[in-house]
Design a protein around this motif. Structure first.
Motif, PDB file in Angstrom:
ATOM      1  N   ASP A  15       0.793  -1.297  -0.018  1.00 53.13           N
ATOM      2  CA  ASP A  15      -0.045   0.118  -0.022  1.00 53.13           C
ATOM      3  C   ASP A  15       0.995   1.100  -0.096  1.00 53.13           C
ATOM      4  O   ASP A  15       0.274   2.330  -0.474  1.00 53.13           O
ATOM      5  CB  ASP A  15      -0.980   0.061   1.284  1.00 53.13           C
ATOM      6  N   PHE A  16       1.848   1.262   0.708  1.00 56.29           N
ATOM      7  CA  PHE A  16       2.817   2.340   0.819  1.00 56.29           C
ATOM      8  C   PHE A  16       3.600   2.671  -0.548  1.00 56.29           C
ATOM      9  O   PHE A  16       4.256   3.534  -0.960  1.00 56.29           O
ATOM     10  CB  PHE A  16       3.975   1.966   1.928  1.00 56.29           C
ATOM     11  N   GLY A  17       3.491   1.609  -1.530  1.00 57.39           N
ATOM     12  CA  GLY A  17       4.199   1.949  -2.820  1.00 57.39           C
ATOM     13  C   GLY A  17       5.580   1.152  -3.059  1.00 57.39           C
ATOM     14  O   GLY A  17       6.117   1.207  -4.115  1.00 57.39           O
ATOM     15  N   LEU A  18       6.232   0.379  -2.293  1.00 60.00           N
ATOM     16  CA  LEU A  18       7.278  -0.227  -1.983  1.00 60.00           C
ATOM     17  C   LEU A  18       7.329  -1.058  -3.516  1.00 60.00           C
ATOM     18  O   LEU A  18       8.472  -1.447  -3.888  1.00 60.00           O
ATOM     19  CB  LEU A  18       7.693  -1.063  -0.840  1.00 60.00           C
ATOM     20  N   LYS A  19       6.301  -2.041  -3.512  1.00 61.88           N
ATOM     21  CA  LYS A  19       6.335  -3.109  -4.512  1.00 61.88           C
ATOM     22  C   LYS A  19       6.432  -2.527  -6.024  1.00 61.88           C
ATOM     23  O   LYS A  19       7.011  -3.460  -6.722  1.00 61.88           O
ATOM     24  CB  LYS A  19       4.780  -3.856  -4.386  1.00 61.88           C
ATOM     25  N   LYS A  20       6.465  -1.401  -6.157  1.00 61.33           N
ATOM     26  CA  LYS A  20       6.556  -0.596  -7.566  1.00 61.33           C
ATOM     27  C   LYS A  20       7.899  -0.782  -8.025  1.00 61.33           C
ATOM     28  O   LYS A  20       7.883  -0.968  -9.158  1.00 61.33           O
ATOM     29  CB  LYS A  20       5.977   0.585  -7.631  1.00 61.33           C
TER      30      LYS A  20
END
Length: 401
Positions: free
Chosen positions: A242-247
């Motif tokens: 959700d924090f965007g780290l997986k991008k």
């Protein structure tokens, strides 16, 4: 009255009592204690361990037991607490008079149980990951480890996921399991030429990871390894996504469990890579896996066994195989049989290594499917690291002479 007659009578009484006790020992139920954390963040995994252990007990009893002697399973909640686990183990031994103990779902609780059982010379099979339990300081003749251990797991997962030059960061549960996984992955990183750029530790049972995530992002890792388990693993991976780290960061976890994937849903674990002791689809190439799946489905309304659940099945089943081979529940004789047992209970050939009683077995590297076909089609098997003692730390490194 002859002075020896009372002594003779007492001797006869003692002999009769000894014979009665011996007869009772060979006719009473074979009792197996199962302390697992039914409450707490590992509850889902623990409950499936109970279902699988019950299946192994039923199969033994349906096949006639040991010359008519049936087995019983005594389940206790250790609440994921080492002190509670030790208390439950002691209670099982001294009050419930179990013959053997199988269980634990934490590196810390299994060491607590092992401390109790080895002091009292009770055979114990652990079904949770730990490196310490194999080391000479914690090992005993009565200690067996059916589970994978962190060294085996990180060797398989790390050598698949890490590449030369990759930057690795860790989010680690701050207790034995997480610490041992970090140690194992750090070793693999060094072996393949990757760089560890940092580690953030969190308490067991954390629910808010928002303060950790910016610090992890600032490390600019290529790979973020989640060295935690159960609900901790689900919540931290979801919040990091959700924090965007997986991008921009690849997510890896040492153990990607069936129960966590079901609980969290497909989006949380999408493309996450991890290790596993078992996934039901290996039935396509392994007959014992197909047999377990069919028996488990028949007993559980069509559901499939989980990884940690099937491990409990294997531990109880192999233990009862050793009981049959020994033709007794005598601890010393069963220990001898189990130590030399060659078995295939659910995933292909396994055996216990002599120096540390670690089960030598295959390790699966898996990835969560982004678009599963149905509720049981959860993972892709990326690699199967074969059963080999080369995947273990050496006996000398563990302190065994």
């Amino acid at each position: 009255m002859h002075p020896l007659r009372p002594l003779a009578g007492a001797t006869c009484f003692a002999l009769a009592a000894t014979l009665s006790a011996a007869v009772h020992a060979q006719t009473a139920p074979i009792r197996i204690g199962l302390p697992v954390p039914l409450t707490g963040p590992y509850g889902a995994e623990a409950k499936d361990q109970v279902r699988n252990a019950e299946l192994a007990i039923k199969e033994f009893n349906d096949a006639g037991g040991l010359n008519g002697r049936k087995a019983e399973l005594l389940v206790r909640d250790d609440k994921l607490n080492p002190a509670e686990a030790a208390t439950r183990a002691l209670e099982l031994i001294e009050k419930d008079r179990v013959n053997f103990i199988v269980g634990s779902l934490s590196a810390a609780t299994q060491l607590a149980v092992n401390n109790v059982t080895r002091q009292r010379k009770v055979l114990y099979i652990s079904i949770s990951q730990s490196d310490a339990i194999n080391e000479a300081a914690d090992f005993s003749r009565y200690t067996f480890h059916e589970s994978l251990n962190p060294h085996m797991t990180t060797q398989a997962v790390g050598k698949y996921a890490f590449t030369k030059g990759a930057r690795i960061a860790f989010l680690t549960a701050d207790y034995a399991y997480g610490q041992e996984m970090t140690r194992g992955f750090t070793r693999v990183a060094s072996e393949v030429g990757a760089t560890v750029v940092g580690e953030i530790k969190h308490p067991l049972g954390a629910t808010d990871y928002s303060t950790f995530l910016p610090r992890l992002m600032a490390m600019k890792p290529d790979i973020l390894v989640f060295n935690n388990f159960g609900r901790d693993n689900q919540i931290s991976i979801k919040q990091a996504g959700d924090f965007g780290l997986k991008k921009s960061i690849r997510f890896v976890t040492p153990i990607l469990t069936y129960t966590s994937r079901i609980a969290a849903g497909p989006n949380v674990y999408k493309d996450v890579i991890g290790g596993s002791s078992y996934y039901w689809q290996i039935q396509d190439s392994i007959p014992s896996a197909r047999a377990l799946n069919e028996r488990y489905k028949a007993a559980n309304n069509g559901a499939l066994p989980s990884d940690y659940g099937s491990m409990a099945y294997s531990a109880v089943k192999s233990l009862l195989m050793a009981v049959r081979e020994a033709n007794t529940s005598d601890t010393e004789k069963v220990v001898d049989q189990l130590a030399k047992l060659q078995y295939d209970t659910y995933k292909g050939p396994q055996f216990y290594r002599g120096c540390d009683h670690q089960s030598v077995q295959s390790v699966l590297v898996i990835a969560a499917k982004p678009a599963p076909k149905d509720s049981s089609d959860l993972f892709t098997v990326l690699r199967v690291a074969p059963a080999s003692t080369a995947a273990l730390r050496s006996c000398a490194e563990l302190g065994h002479k």
